[in-house]
Design a protein around this motif. Sequence first.
Motif: not given
Length: 353
Positions: A185-186, A189, A192-193, A258
């Motif tokens: 999950w991390k 993210h 994405k960033s 999610t």
Amino acid sequence: MLPVQQTRSIVSLGEGWTPLIRINQEQQILPVKELWVKREEQNPTASFKARGFSTAISLLNEHGVKKVAVPSNGNAASALAAYAAHAGMQSYVFVPQDCPEMIIDECLYYGAHTYKVDGYIHDAARIIQDGSVEQGWFNVGTLREPGRVEGKKTMGFELAEQMNWILPDVIVYPTGGGSGIIGLWKAFHELKSLGMLSGDLPRFVSVQEAGCQPIVDAIRSQTNYKPFPPEKVTASPTGMRVPEPPAGSLIVSILRETDGTAVAVDRDEIRAAQIAMGAQGISASPEGSATLAGTIRLIESGWIGRNERVVLFNTSHAIKYWPYTSSSSVPIVKNYEEWVRLTSPQLKEGAMK
Ligand SMILES: *Cc1c(COP(=O)(O)O)cnc(C)c1O
């Protein structure tokens, strides 16, 4: 994208970059668009735990730590033992007494001070906690330090790259302490960033064995995470058997964020799935097999649709666990003539068919 500062601190045994394999035969039976397996059993010490311990031990190496300890259901113990040995650190591992013997042997092989605990993984954690000051060991237990989760991000980075930066619809992970789910999950993210991924994250699915399913209970009852009562545990000794995951609430919130879910499967479903994985040539641990069992359930209930791409994580090897079939039932032969004599009734039977 990992926390280690200096290259010379890195402790590596060649973890990561595991294959992503499409299981076509299974897919022909199951109505999904694509079914993939990330083969984490190919890591050093044969489980995804290697990724976390490479990063954790590298960080501790950077800070001059020489003595480490971990409570574990088995694979974290053997991974810590190997990476600590490679870094020249002393390791202490505490596992439940019903931990697969092969994994305990592996810990001894890597030179860990190895102890069986009369209890579950949280009882093992208690021992390490209680001895921290007196023994001076560094507790590398799940989420006690940042390295293990950070290292597991690499599963997410690789998956994104292997899928050409278009993530699957569903990711199915066998969940115990949750560091695998949290790391993935991390990772997504972070990608994405950085603008390397766009759109929604895949729906995350946690699979647990019935009889130790705190995450499934929270999702099912739409309540907050609560520990699973240890006296009610009946699940087998695998990495999923964690009645009191310290980050239970975080796991549940990731599944909700999610639009994911959690599913409990029983021992028979896990066995059947393990045979199905074996029939594809993949050595799958009970945990890895549980992801297939959970997927079958979610396809049957319609939660996973026909047009979806699904990735299962085979977190460890079948061969680290209790022998599956008794090898004593396998016939012994000395030469071809003897083999013919031994097998001829079957051969004739086959010919008649
Ligand atoms: C540790 C382990 C799990 C559970 O992973 P978490 O990150 O603790 O949720 C699953 N499968 C195997 C083989 C494990 O060793």
